[in-house]
Every structure is written in structure tokens, then in C-alpha cells.
Design an enzyme around this catalytic site. Structure first.
Site, PDB file in Angstrom:
ATOM      1  N   LEU A 108       0.849  -1.192   0.000  1.00 48.44           N
ATOM      2  CA  LEU A 108       0.000   0.000   0.000  1.00 48.44           C
ATOM      3  C   LEU A 108       0.888   1.247   0.000  1.00 48.44           C
ATOM      4  O   LEU A 108       2.063   1.159   0.375  1.00 48.44           O
ATOM      5  CB  LEU A 108      -0.863  -0.007   1.273  1.00 48.44           C
ATOM      6  CG  LEU A 108      -1.948  -1.077   1.334  1.00 48.44           C
ATOM      7  CD1 LEU A 108      -2.496  -1.192   2.758  1.00 48.44           C
ATOM      8  CD2 LEU A 108      -3.078  -0.759   0.358  1.00 48.44           C
ATOM      9  N   ALA A 110       2.616   4.506   1.480  1.00 51.10           N
ATOM     10  CA  ALA A 110       3.135   4.854   2.825  1.00 51.10           C
ATOM     11  C   ALA A 110       3.568   3.636   3.629  1.00 51.10           C
ATOM     12  O   ALA A 110       3.575   3.667   4.845  1.00 51.10           O
ATOM     13  CB  ALA A 110       2.113   5.668   3.630  1.00 51.10           C
ATOM     14  N   ARG A 111       3.944   2.560   2.930  1.00 52.79           N
ATOM     15  CA  ARG A 111       4.418   1.360   3.655  1.00 52.79           C
ATOM     16  C   ARG A 111       5.919   1.155   3.479  1.00 52.79           C
ATOM     17  O   ARG A 111       6.443   0.063   3.723  1.00 52.79           O
ATOM     18  CB  ARG A 111       3.661   0.130   3.161  1.00 52.79           C
ATOM     19  CG  ARG A 111       2.471  -0.277   4.006  1.00 52.79           C
ATOM     20  CD  ARG A 111       1.552   0.824   4.301  1.00 52.79           C
ATOM     21  NE  ARG A 111       0.399   0.373   5.094  1.00 52.79           N
ATOM     22  CZ  ARG A 111      -0.669   1.111   5.318  1.00 52.79           C
ATOM     23  NH1 ARG A 111      -0.743   2.335   4.828  1.00 52.79           N
ATOM     24  NH2 ARG A 111      -1.669   0.647   6.048  1.00 52.79           N
ATOM     25  N   ASN A 238       5.291   8.264   7.644  1.00 51.79           N
ATOM     26  CA  ASN A 238       5.407   8.217   6.185  1.00 51.79           C
ATOM     27  C   ASN A 238       4.443   9.201   5.517  1.00 51.79           C
ATOM     28  O   ASN A 238       4.780   9.835   4.523  1.00 51.79           O
ATOM     29  CB  ASN A 238       5.143   6.802   5.664  1.00 51.79           C
ATOM     30  CG  ASN A 238       6.289   5.859   5.978  1.00 51.79           C
ATOM     31  OD1 ASN A 238       7.375   6.302   6.349  1.00 51.79           O
ATOM     32  ND2 ASN A 238       6.050   4.569   5.859  1.00 51.79           N
ATOM     33  N   ARG A 324      38.360   8.333  13.025  1.00 53.58           N
ATOM     34  CA  ARG A 324      39.628   7.624  12.830  1.00 53.58           C
ATOM     35  C   ARG A 324      40.291   7.514  14.192  1.00 53.58           C
ATOM     36  O   ARG A 324      39.945   8.231  15.131  1.00 53.58           O
ATOM     37  CB  ARG A 324      40.529   8.401  11.872  1.00 53.58           C
ATOM     38  CG  ARG A 324      40.087   8.254  10.438  1.00 53.58           C
ATOM     39  CD  ARG A 324      40.921   9.131   9.528  1.00 53.58           C
ATOM     40  NE  ARG A 324      42.298   8.675   9.404  1.00 53.58           N
ATOM     41  CZ  ARG A 324      43.235   9.353   8.752  1.00 53.58           C
ATOM     42  NH1 ARG A 324      42.955  10.522   8.194  1.00 53.58           N
ATOM     43  NH2 ARG A 324      44.481   8.886   8.672  1.00 53.58           N
ATOM     44  N   HIS A 325      41.273   6.626  14.298  1.00 52.22           N
ATOM     45  CA  HIS A 325      42.078   6.552  15.520  1.00 52.22           C
ATOM     46  C   HIS A 325      42.751   7.909  15.732  1.00 52.22           C
ATOM     47  O   HIS A 325      42.860   8.706  14.789  1.00 52.22           O
ATOM     48  CB  HIS A 325      43.139   5.460  15.352  1.00 52.22           C
ATOM     49  CG  HIS A 325      43.905   5.614  14.064  1.00 52.22           C
ATOM     50  ND1 HIS A 325      44.946   6.516  13.925  1.00 52.22           N
ATOM     51  CD2 HIS A 325      43.744   5.027  12.849  1.00 52.22           C
ATOM     52  CE1 HIS A 325      45.406   6.453  12.684  1.00 52.22           C
ATOM     53  NE2 HIS A 325      44.689   5.576  11.993  1.00 52.22           N
ATOM     54  N   ASN A 331      51.530   8.145  11.345  1.00 51.76           N
ATOM     55  CA  ASN A 331      50.957   9.344  10.711  1.00 51.76           C
ATOM     56  C   ASN A 331      51.965  10.488  10.793  1.00 51.76           C
ATOM     57  O   ASN A 331      52.194  11.190   9.811  1.00 51.76           O
ATOM     58  CB  ASN A 331      49.666   9.791  11.413  1.00 51.76           C
ATOM     59  CG  ASN A 331      48.493   8.848  11.215  1.00 51.76           C
ATOM     60  OD1 ASN A 331      47.638   8.726  12.086  1.00 51.76           O
ATOM     61  ND2 ASN A 331      48.444   8.187  10.071  1.00 51.76           N
ATOM     62  N   ARG A 375      46.342   1.126  17.159  1.00 50.50           N
ATOM     63  CA  ARG A 375      45.975   2.553  17.230  1.00 50.50           C
ATOM     64  C   ARG A 375      44.473   2.761  17.432  1.00 50.50           C
ATOM     65  O   ARG A 375      44.068   3.748  18.033  1.00 50.50           O
ATOM     66  CB  ARG A 375      46.502   3.307  16.002  1.00 50.50           C
ATOM     67  CG  ARG A 375      46.116   2.728  14.641  1.00 50.50           C
ATOM     68  CD  ARG A 375      47.024   3.383  13.584  1.00 50.50           C
ATOM     69  NE  ARG A 375      46.717   3.044  12.194  1.00 50.50           N
ATOM     70  CZ  ARG A 375      47.184   1.974  11.556  1.00 50.50           C
ATOM     71  NH1 ARG A 375      47.906   1.065  12.210  1.00 50.50           N
ATOM     72  NH2 ARG A 375      46.913   1.784  10.281  1.00 50.50           N
ATOM     73  N   GLU A 395      42.955  -1.502   8.509  1.00 51.84           N
ATOM     74  CA  GLU A 395      43.197  -0.581   7.391  1.00 51.84           C
ATOM     75  C   GLU A 395      43.535  -1.334   6.105  1.00 51.84           C
ATOM     76  O   GLU A 395      44.030  -2.474   6.145  1.00 51.84           O
ATOM     77  CB  GLU A 395      44.333   0.391   7.781  1.00 51.84           C
ATOM     78  CG  GLU A 395      44.735   1.436   6.738  1.00 51.84           C
ATOM     79  CD  GLU A 395      43.584   2.316   6.239  1.00 51.84           C
ATOM     80  OE1 GLU A 395      42.528   1.769   5.862  1.00 51.84           O
ATOM     81  OE2 GLU A 395      43.751   3.552   6.187  1.00 51.84           O
ATOM     82  N   TYR A 406      54.608   8.011   1.170  1.00 54.05           N
ATOM     83  CA  TYR A 406      54.187   8.158  -0.232  1.00 54.05           C
ATOM     84  C   TYR A 406      55.393   8.525  -1.106  1.00 54.05           C
ATOM     85  O   TYR A 406      55.517   8.063  -2.241  1.00 54.05           O
ATOM     86  CB  TYR A 406      53.096   9.226  -0.359  1.00 54.05           C
ATOM     87  CG  TYR A 406      51.744   8.811   0.220  1.00 54.05           C
ATOM     88  CD1 TYR A 406      51.073   7.680  -0.244  1.00 54.05           C
ATOM     89  CD2 TYR A 406      51.144   9.564   1.218  1.00 54.05           C
ATOM     90  CE1 TYR A 406      49.838   7.316   0.282  1.00 54.05           C
ATOM     91  CE2 TYR A 406      49.905   9.210   1.749  1.00 54.05           C
ATOM     92  CZ  TYR A 406      49.262   8.079   1.277  1.00 54.05           C
ATOM     93  OH  TYR A 406      48.046   7.717   1.797  1.00 54.05           O
ATOM     94  N   HIS A 460      39.915   3.504  10.301  1.00 49.40           N
ATOM     95  CA  HIS A 460      41.075   4.001   9.559  1.00 49.40           C
ATOM     96  C   HIS A 460      40.592   4.780   8.335  1.00 49.40           C
ATOM     97  O   HIS A 460      39.449   4.636   7.918  1.00 49.40           O
ATOM     98  CB  HIS A 460      41.943   2.828   9.113  1.00 49.40           C
ATOM     99  CG  HIS A 460      42.392   1.948  10.239  1.00 49.40           C
ATOM    100  ND1 HIS A 460      43.580   2.125  10.891  1.00 49.40           N
ATOM    101  CD2 HIS A 460      41.774   0.910  10.854  1.00 49.40           C
ATOM    102  CE1 HIS A 460      43.715   1.216  11.852  1.00 49.40           C
ATOM    103  NE2 HIS A 460      42.618   0.462  11.847  1.00 49.40           N
ATOM    104  N   ARG A 465      36.305   5.674   4.632  1.00 50.10           N
ATOM    105  CA  ARG A 465      35.864   6.177   3.318  1.00 50.10           C
ATOM    106  C   ARG A 465      34.848   5.210   2.708  1.00 50.10           C
ATOM    107  O   ARG A 465      33.836   5.619   2.159  1.00 50.10           O
ATOM    108  CB  ARG A 465      37.059   6.308   2.369  1.00 50.10           C
ATOM    109  CG  ARG A 465      37.873   7.542   2.611  1.00 50.10           C
ATOM    110  CD  ARG A 465      39.109   7.529   1.727  1.00 50.10           C
ATOM    111  NE  ARG A 465      39.860   8.767   1.902  1.00 50.10           N
ATOM    112  CZ  ARG A 465      41.151   8.886   1.658  1.00 50.10           C
ATOM    113  NH1 ARG A 465      41.854   7.842   1.224  1.00 50.10           N
ATOM    114  NH2 ARG A 465      41.756  10.035   1.826  1.00 50.10           N
TER     115      ARG A 465
HETATM  116  O1  F6P Z   1      47.963   7.478   5.989  1.00 54.92           O
HETATM  117  C1  F6P Z   1      47.082   6.824   6.823  1.00 54.92           C
HETATM  118  C2  F6P Z   1      46.426   5.665   6.138  1.00 54.92           C
HETATM  119  O2  F6P Z   1      45.467   5.148   7.000  1.00 54.92           O
HETATM  120  C3  F6P Z   1      47.372   4.557   5.675  1.00 54.92           C
HETATM  121  O3  F6P Z   1      47.655   3.601   6.648  1.00 54.92           O
HETATM  122  C4  F6P Z   1      46.651   3.981   4.493  1.00 54.92           C
HETATM  123  O4  F6P Z   1      47.472   3.225   3.624  1.00 54.92           O
HETATM  124  C5  F6P Z   1      46.140   5.236   3.858  1.00 54.92           C
HETATM  125  O5  F6P Z   1      45.779   6.084   4.919  1.00 54.92           O
HETATM  126  C6  F6P Z   1      44.971   5.045   2.951  1.00 54.92           C
HETATM  127  O6  F6P Z   1      44.716   6.237   2.271  1.00 54.92           O
HETATM  128  P1  F6P Z   1      45.090   6.375   0.726  1.00 54.92           P
HETATM  129  O7  F6P Z   1      44.268   5.328   0.064  1.00 54.92           O
HETATM  130  O8  F6P Z   1      44.645   7.774   0.376  1.00 54.92           O
HETATM  131  O9  F6P Z   1      46.548   6.153   0.517  1.00 54.92           O
END
Ligand code: F6P
Length: 544
Positions: A108, A110-111, A238, A324-325, A331, A375, A395, A406, A460, A465
Site C-alpha cells: 500500500l 506509505a508502507r 510516512n 579515525r584513531h 601518521n 591505534r 586498514e 608516499y 582508519h 571512506r
Molecule cells: O595514511 C594513513 C592511512 O590510514 C594509511 O595507513 C593507508 O594506507 C592510507 O591512509 C589510505 O589512504 P590512501 O588510500 O589515500 O593512501
């Protein structure tokens, strides 16, 4: 073959063992000095939620976690073996092309049919199935708008239009439902996986027509999904949503008139409504979203998965918190992965977090989920709530890049680094994971999150994300660039068509670990919405 990779992993595992022993010592010292509270693992807190078999708190999960807790690498950066040229690769999306399912809603007005359709679409799209909702109401409104604009003919879609004794209107509504089904079938043939027919389909004869039409198509599975609701509070909510959210059907009426008209519309449907009793049909009947589920003739992997997901949904008000932690030692050093402890500022965050959460949640029950990494466990230590650890929340595994910065990765593996930037969702680190892999391993977490009430996840960057993208229905390509800063709590409040969001950033400095998409003209457009869509997005024919 004693290749460089084997040698690398042997020497690495000795390093890992030493690291783990060092970290364990550090944790023990902290525990002994009262710095680190012991982790409590107990069954789900809410009395309304039945105990889980596979999810957090379930016996399967606990065993899995205990046996794998030491599997993560330690905290030394592995130097990449010189013979390794390419470290990872883009992994293509799995081939789902054979999957063709029609989910025909029954219920119906509104369900909660559109709510269920929307949730199912978001879940399956998150898992990368091609899913589309074909909403007959949207088609009706779109066509009426086109008629008004092009021909100057104004149709009145008040309760009278939905009366089954109004033969002309009934025919018009039937043909709209058929047209919507044809659009759905065409879309499935063009490559779609799951088409959701969002209509009332409330009589046996309407369902028989759908069945007969689909019998002419090869390889299309038909499942009816009936949403029953006899909870007056839910129906009233609803109805209010319909009246207050700017539904074009009621744009010329006062809220009071709109409410009365909508209740009359419901009444017109009630006169002819037939719950599913056809024994040969494949169907799922959900009563009061989550209260009772009946399932008949549901076979096959994807159909069962759809059923399992729908069985776990509920609409009780609740909040989901993500954090996040606290800032970790890695980091600060710009290193990824690993299992390092918190920095001093990270510890300050862990100490400040309980006040923020308890201020927000008050007396309501809450369960905290962490990963198995130190962490997150350290960050959760002062929170006065039940805590559960999930291996699935660890993570994203950066494989041979675990423990590198990086810059080091870019220097050692420039091609791969560029590849990841080009298609981050699909890129899988050698010996590690891609974002897609993470989404797949988070699926049980989503299932359990849907079942639970107030949850705080201490996670993480990559993990949060993926979860955030599910709740806000964000596309895969944008997902790896979502900003989830350190020392910030994100509070989500699920609504009928999305989630409201608030962010609380604690005034404790932390490094920024977000790398924007390099050279991208357009940064991802992260604009979640909770608005219902009233019109069909693509062009539709004007005729009917
Ligand atoms: O830099 C922190 C962190 O949690 C890493 O341990 C991990 O590899 C990374 O972020 C993930 O983010 P990206 O995918 O943007 O590299």
C-alpha cells in the site's frame, strides 16, 4: 625458487616478529601503568537485537579475530626488493553481466516501498552491481508535467485518480506500470543487473501480468518484495513525509488537505489490496521493516544476498559515529599502514573522545567497534561502552608498501604510483588490497551495522571512506578521495532517503594524511542528499 621476494619476506617476518614483541611490551607496560584500559569483548548490547552468528560479537567473528590478530606487519618499512618492477595492478570489476533480477515491490502507499527500493539499490551499487529503481509514481508525475508544459493539459492526481472504480484512471495507471516495466526490461537487456519496479503491484492480477511478461524474457529472475506495515506511528510518519517534503502531487493543496487526500488514496488501495498468497511466486514479505520476514522460493547467490540484506534492515532512530584513531606515530612520520601506537597528540584525542561522545549520545546505549590494530584499540580505551574488535575493520593492506611514505613509494615504483593516482579504487597493491577488496571485506560490517542501533566505529582512513560512501551513496571513483580527517567525529543520522551528517573536530592538532587527486581538474563532488526524487531523470516519451 629463492627469489628476492621470498628472501624479502623472510627477513621481513623476522623484523615483524621483533616489532610485534616490542609493541606487545609497550602495550603491557601501558596496561600495567593504567594508561591502557583492557579491551572488553561482549555480545551485542541492545536488548532488541538478537545475537549475531557471524557479525560483531558472534562466535564466528571472535574466533576469526583471535586467530588472525597477529597477521598484520610490524612497524618497520620494508625496503622493496630490487627485482620487483611493477608492484601492483589495476583489477577490473567482476563480471556480473549474467545477473538479471527484477524486484517487483508490493504494498500500500506509505508502507516504505520506496525506502526499501532505495536502500537495496544503494547496497547493491556499493557492491558494484548495476541497479536502477523504476518508480511508477515518478513516471506518472514526469508525464503529467510534460503534458502540462507541452500541451497545456493539467491532470489532477488526487485520491479520485487512484480509485479502482474510476475505470479510465485505472487503465491509465495500469499502462504507466506496464510502461515502467518495459523500461526496466530494456535497461536489463542493455546490461543492468537488478531492476527494481517500485509500484504498488497490489493485486494478484497485476502480479500475474508482470509474471507473464517476464516469462517471455530469458534468464530474468522475478522476486516480489512485499512491504507490510501495521504500525500506526510508522504509517503516520510516512504520511507526514509525503505531505511535508514538497511532493508535486500536493503542490496546490494545504498540508491539511494533502494529508486528507493521501489518506483517501491509501483507502482506495486498501479496498482492492491482496497480500501475496500465490504459492508459486518467489517472494519476500517484510512486516514493519525488520519485525517479521517471510521468504518463499528464493534461490541463487544474488537473490539470497538481497533477501539477507533486507532481513537485516530496521528503521528505529539511531546514530552511527565514525572516528579515525587518534594521530599515530606512523601518521607523524608520513608512513602508511603498519601497527604503530598513538602519538602524544593521538593520546590526547583518545582522552578527549569520551566526553564528546557521551555529551552527544546521553544515556542511550552505544557499542564501540575497533579494528584489531593497536591505534584504534588505544583510541577506544577510555570510552565507557561495550567494545568489539573486527578484523574486517583493519586498514587497507598496502602489501609491500606497508610502512613506506608516499614519497618512498613514488621513488621506488613511479609507474605504480601514477597508476594508483589514475584509478585509485581499482588499484591493488602487490601483496595487498585495492579499495574494491576493502569494500568486499566490509560487506559483513555493513550487514551488521544495518542490524544494530547506536554504533561508534573507530577506524582508519580507507575503511571509513568505504563505509561513508555506502551511507551517503557516493560513487566508487570518488570514494578513495573522501576527506576523513584525524581528530574528527562524524555523526550520521539515517533518514528515509539518506543520512544527515554533523562533524565535530576536537581542537587537538594532527597531521593531514589526505592526498588530493593529483592534477585533477575536478575534485570529487561529495554532496550527500536526503531529498526524495520526484521525477524520472532521463527523457521519457510523452504519449501515455
Ligand atoms: O595514511 C594513513 C592511512 O590510514 C594509511 O595507513 C593507508 O594506507 C592510507 O591512509 C589510505 O589512504 P590512501 O588510500 O589515500 O593512501
Amino acid at each position: 625458487m629463492a627469489d628476492s621476494e621470498t628472501l624479502h619476506s623472510d627477513s621481513n617476518s623476522r623484523g615483524i616478529a621483533a616489532d610485534l614483541a616490542r609493541a606487545a611490551d609497550a602495550l603491557e607496560t601501558m596496561q600495567a601503568s593504567g594508561e591502557l584500559a583492557p579491551v572488553v569483548t561482549v555480545a551485542p548490547a541492545s536488548p532488541n537485537v538478537p545475537p549475531a552468528l557471524f557479525g560483531a560479537g558472534g562466535p564466528m567473528l571472535k574466533r576469526f579475530d583471535e586467530s588472525t590478530v597477529a597477521s598484520r606487519k610490524g612497524s618497520t618499512a620494508p625496503s622493496p626488493p630490487p627485482s620487483v618492477k611493477g608492484i601492483g595492478k589495476k583489477v577490473a570489476k567482476p563480471d556480473y553481466s549474467e545477473q538479471k533480477i527484477v524486484v517487483a515491490m508490493v504494498g500500500l502507499p506509505a508502507r516504505g516501498k520506496s525506502y526499501l527500493s532505495n536502500k537495496l539499490m544503494i547496497y547493491l551499487r556499493w557492491l558494484e552491481y548495476d541497479v536502477k529503481v523504476f518508480n511508477v509514481g515518478q513516471l506518472r508525475r514526469t508525464k503529467a508535467r510534460q503534458k502540462a508544459q507541452k500541451l497545456g493539459v493539467k491532470e489532477n492526481h488526487n485520491a479520485e485518480f487512484f480509485s479502482h472504480s474510476n475505470a479510465q484512471a485505472t487503465q491509465s495507471r495500469d499502462s504507466l506500470a506496464e510502461e515502467s516495466l518495459e523500461m526496466l526490461i530494456k535497461w536489463l537487456k542493455e546490461g543492468g543487473n537488478v531492476g527494481i519496479h517500485d509500484a504498488t503491484n497490489s493485486t494478484k492480477s497485476r502480479r500475474a501480468k508482470i509474471e507473464a511478461r517476464l516469462a517471455k524474457e530469458k534468464g530474468m529472475i522475478l522476486i516480489f518484495l512485499e512491504s507490510l506495515c501495521d504500525d500506526p506511528a510508522v504509517i503516520a510518519a510516512n504520511v507526514e513525509l509525503k505531505v511535508s517534503q514538497g511532493d508535486p502531487d500536493y503542490k496546490d493543496m494545504s498540508p491539511d488537505e494533502a494529508r486528507k487526500d493521501f489518506l483517501r488514496r491509501i483507502n482506495e488501495y486498501e479496498k482492492v489490496y491482496e497480500t501475496i498468497t500465490e504459492p508459486h511466486l518467489s517472494y519476500l514479505r517484510i512486516k514493519n521493516v525488520g519485525e517479521e520476514v517471510t521468504m518463499s522460493r528464493i534461490n541463487g547467490y544474488l537473490s539470497s544476498r538481497i533477501a539477507f540484506y533486507l532481513m537485516n534492515l530496521h528503521i528505529r532512530p539511531r546514530n552511527i559515529f565514525f572516528s579515525r584513531h587518534g594521530e599515530s606515530q606512523y601518521n607523524v612520520e608520513g608512513k602508511i599502514g603498519g601497527d604503530s601506537l598513538l602519538s602524544l597528540r593521538g593520546m590526547q584525542y583518545a582522552k578527549a573522545l569520551p566526553a564528546l561522545i557521551t555529551d552527544n549520545i546521553g544515556e542511550k546505549p552505544l557499542t564501540v567497534w575497533t579494528s584489531t590494530l593497536k591505534r584504534t584499540i588505544q583510541t577506544a580505551q577510555y570510552l565507557p561502552y561495550t567494545k568489539l574488535t573486527w578484523k574486517s575493520l583493519d586498514e587497507l593492506d598496502a602489501g609491500v608498501c606497508d610502512g613506506m611514505t608516499y614519497e618512498e613509494i613514488e621513488q621506488a615504483y613511479p609507474d605504480d604510483y601514477a597508476n594508483r593516482d589514475e584509478d585509485k579504487f581499482n588499484y591493488r597493491y602487490r601483496g595487498g588490497e585495492s579499495y574494491r577488496d576493502v569494500v568486499v571485506r566490509l560487506e559483513p560490517v555493513i550487514m551488521e551495522l544495518e542490524r544494530q542501533e547506536n554504533i561508534l566505529i573507530i577506524g582508519h582512513q580507507a575503511i571509513l571512506r568505504c563505509l561513508y560512501a555506502y551511507f551517503h551513496h557516493l560513487p566508487q571513483a570518488d570514494l578513495p578521495y573522501i576527506k576523513i580527517p584525524l581528530h574528527t567525529v562524524i555523526k550520521l543520522t539515517p533518514k528515509a532517503y539518506g543520512c544527515d551528517e554533523e562533524r565535530y573536530t576536537l581542537p587537538i592538532n594532527a597531521v593531514d594524511t589526505h592526498r588530493p587527486k593529483p592534477k585533477a581538474a575536478k575534485q570529487p563532488n561529495v554532496h550527500p542528499t536526503t531529498q526524495r526524487i520526484y521525477y524520472v531523470e532521463e527523457e521519457v516519451k510523452t504519449s501515455a
